[in-house]
Design a protein around this motif. Structure first.
Motif, PDB file in Angstrom:
ATOM      1  N   LEU A  59       0.823  -1.220   0.000  1.00  0.00           N
ATOM      2  CA  LEU A  59       0.000   0.000   0.000  1.00  0.00           C
ATOM      3  C   LEU A  59       0.853   1.265   0.000  1.00  0.00           C
ATOM      4  O   LEU A  59       0.355   2.359   0.279  1.00  0.00           O
ATOM      5  N   ARG A 118      -0.081   4.843  -1.456  1.00  0.00           N
ATOM      6  CA  ARG A 118      -0.844   5.872  -0.731  1.00  0.00           C
ATOM      7  C   ARG A 118       0.076   7.015  -0.309  1.00  0.00           C
ATOM      8  O   ARG A 118      -0.229   8.190  -0.516  1.00  0.00           O
ATOM      9  N   GLU A 169      -0.032  10.855  -1.692  1.00  0.00           N
ATOM     10  CA  GLU A 169      -0.340  11.907  -0.718  1.00  0.00           C
ATOM     11  C   GLU A 169       0.812  12.905  -0.592  1.00  0.00           C
ATOM     12  O   GLU A 169       0.595  14.109  -0.509  1.00  0.00           O
ATOM     13  N   LYS A 182      -8.378  10.556  -2.980  1.00  0.00           N
ATOM     14  CA  LYS A 182      -9.517  10.089  -2.183  1.00  0.00           C
ATOM     15  C   LYS A 182      -9.525   8.573  -2.087  1.00  0.00           C
ATOM     16  O   LYS A 182      -9.358   7.894  -3.096  1.00  0.00           O
ATOM     17  N   GLN A 183      -9.736   8.086  -0.876  1.00  0.00           N
ATOM     18  CA  GLN A 183      -9.871   6.647  -0.649  1.00  0.00           C
ATOM     19  C   GLN A 183     -11.348   6.316  -0.549  1.00  0.00           C
ATOM     20  O   GLN A 183     -12.086   6.940   0.212  1.00  0.00           O
ATOM     21  N   GLN A 191     -11.881  -0.084  -1.240  1.00  0.00           N
ATOM     22  CA  GLN A 191     -10.575  -0.596  -1.690  1.00  0.00           C
ATOM     23  C   GLN A 191      -9.984   0.254  -2.822  1.00  0.00           C
ATOM     24  O   GLN A 191      -8.892  -0.046  -3.311  1.00  0.00           O
ATOM     25  N   TRP A 192     -10.682   1.293  -3.228  1.00  0.00           N
ATOM     26  CA  TRP A 192     -10.232   2.100  -4.356  1.00  0.00           C
ATOM     27  C   TRP A 192      -9.465   3.334  -3.884  1.00  0.00           C
ATOM     28  O   TRP A 192      -9.985   4.138  -3.113  1.00  0.00           O
ATOM     29  N   LEU A 193      -8.235   3.461  -4.359  1.00  0.00           N
ATOM     30  CA  LEU A 193      -7.445   4.676  -4.150  1.00  0.00           C
ATOM     31  C   LEU A 193      -7.591   5.521  -5.420  1.00  0.00           C
ATOM     32  O   LEU A 193      -7.284   5.043  -6.519  1.00  0.00           O
ATOM     33  N   ASN A 194      -8.077   6.741  -5.270  1.00  0.00           N
ATOM     34  CA  ASN A 194      -8.449   7.557  -6.437  1.00  0.00           C
ATOM     35  C   ASN A 194      -7.702   8.878  -6.493  1.00  0.00           C
ATOM     36  O   ASN A 194      -7.470   9.509  -5.461  1.00  0.00           O
ATOM     37  N   HIS A 239      -8.124   5.329 -10.816  1.00  0.00           N
ATOM     38  CA  HIS A 239      -8.841   4.463  -9.885  1.00  0.00           C
ATOM     39  C   HIS A 239      -8.013   3.191  -9.719  1.00  0.00           C
ATOM     40  O   HIS A 239      -7.926   2.386 -10.655  1.00  0.00           O
ATOM     41  N   GLU A 265      -6.911  -1.484  -4.751  1.00  0.00           N
ATOM     42  CA  GLU A 265      -5.820  -1.985  -3.907  1.00  0.00           C
ATOM     43  C   GLU A 265      -5.970  -3.478  -3.601  1.00  0.00           C
ATOM     44  O   GLU A 265      -4.975  -4.134  -3.277  1.00  0.00           O
TER      45      GLU A 265
END
Length: 348
Positions: A237, A240, A244, A274-275, A278-281, A290, A293
């Protein structure tokens, strides 16, 4: 495997029933539930809202700049990239079915036409009004690229493109063909000393592909087996933190995601991260990413030598060892990568 007329009729009915119970279900997910490819499911609309296109895909892509501002979408099982803009400049080389197109501009892509098999023009009614798209698929019926017209697109140009490239045979029957599993070199059979020497002496990041081909190496095996100086596993992960930090510090980055027929590339800043489950966008005005994860099985920091110095990336792989996405610091040929990017990866 060929979809017969009877099968396509039954499939159409099965999809209609599925839509009654799950009206929000996307076509890709519906295809999985019905155990067919997305292309087969889409083809059931031929004669209604879908037109089958001819297979002269290079000629069609050459006309994409006439469409004006569109949204281009490229995806694999784990990652979707969407860019709004125009197809500014398209270079095709060489001629023939194995051509590659380099797309430069607001929409940045590398198109590999040997991976294109089916094309469709699609008209859909959506809650936001009518939507028109051009959609292309590989021989397994997996989407390689979709181009969605926007409010300011040139609809006359899209109509002219479809008229010029409508297939003579408007059949819903598709010859779907699974990809063979490639045979790769085992760790025991690998000439490791030569492999390591070639990695250490790369002059350009593109040398990497030649090295993989020469040694018949799977990409994930290559990054697993090379010395930790060049590649090492990090938390799956980790992306992320990368996104960020890039957003907070305005560090421009590059994101690569692709499939058998297309690699789409984001170049520049990312702002809104935006989380959602399970999608990190990434949700920026002209760029969305999109990332599922749940599909990311492993992540590696990978360094390659070039004439411009070290080029470093975060690479994400799925459980099958396929590339999900790559993240680089923004750089151009002839210019070293930003030290801030290398420093960020060193913290993972």
């Amino acid at each position: 495997m060929e979809t017969s007329t009877l099968q396509s009729t039954n499939l159409k009915e099965a999809w209609a029933k599925l839509k009654e119970t799950e009206p929000q279900l996307r076509i890709r997910d519906a295809a999985k539930k019905l155990q067919v490819s997305e292309a087969e499911l889409l083809a059931t609309g031929i004669g209604e809202n879908v037109i089958r296109l001819s297979d002269d895909f290079v000629d069609q892509v050459k006309k994409f700049p006439t469409l004006g501002r569109v949204m281009a979408l490229c995806r694999n099982e784990g990652c979707v990239l969407e860019h709004k803009g125009s197809f500014q400049k398209i270079d095709i080389h060489p001629a023939g079915p194995s051509s590659i197109a380099t797309v430069i501009g607001p929409i940045e892509q590398r198109l590999f036409f040997h991976g294109w098999k089916f094309g469709f023009a699609v008209s859909n009614d959506t809650p936001r009004g009518p939507m028109f798209s051009l959609q292309y698929f590989d021989k397994a019926g997996e989407a390689v690229m979709k181009v969605f017209l926007q409010e300011k697109s040139d609809y006359d140009a899209s109509e002219a493109l479809v008229q010029a490239h409508t297939a003579t045979e408007q059949s819903a029957e598709l010859e779907i063909e699974a990809y063979e599993t490639p045979e790769y070199t085992s760790r025991e059979a690998l000439d490791y000393d030569t492999f390591q020497n070639e990695w250490e002496n790369m002059k350009d990041t593109h040398d990497f592909f030649g090295m993989l081909r020469k040694h018949k190496l799977n990409r994930l095996d290559a990054v697993k087996w090379i010395d930790d100086k060049w590649a090492y596993e990090v938390d799956k992960l980790s992306v992320r933190k990368v996104l960020e930090t890039a957003s907070a510090t305005k560090l421009p980055i590059m994101i690569f995601a692709g499939n058998k027929g297309n690699i789409q590339i984001h170049q520049g800043p990312v702002r809104t991260i935006k989380q959602l489950n399970q999608w990190l966008n990434v949700m920026d005005p002209d760029f969305n990413m999109h990332l599922n994860e749940d599909m990311v099985d492993s992540a590696y920091v990978v360094h390659k030598n070039t004439d411009d110095g070290l080029v470093s990336a975060l690479e994400l792989f799925d459980a099958q060892g396929e590339m999900v996405a790559q993240f680089f610091g923004l750089r151009k040929p002839g210019i070293p990568q930003k030290p801030e990017w290398k420093a960020l990866l060193d913290t993972l």
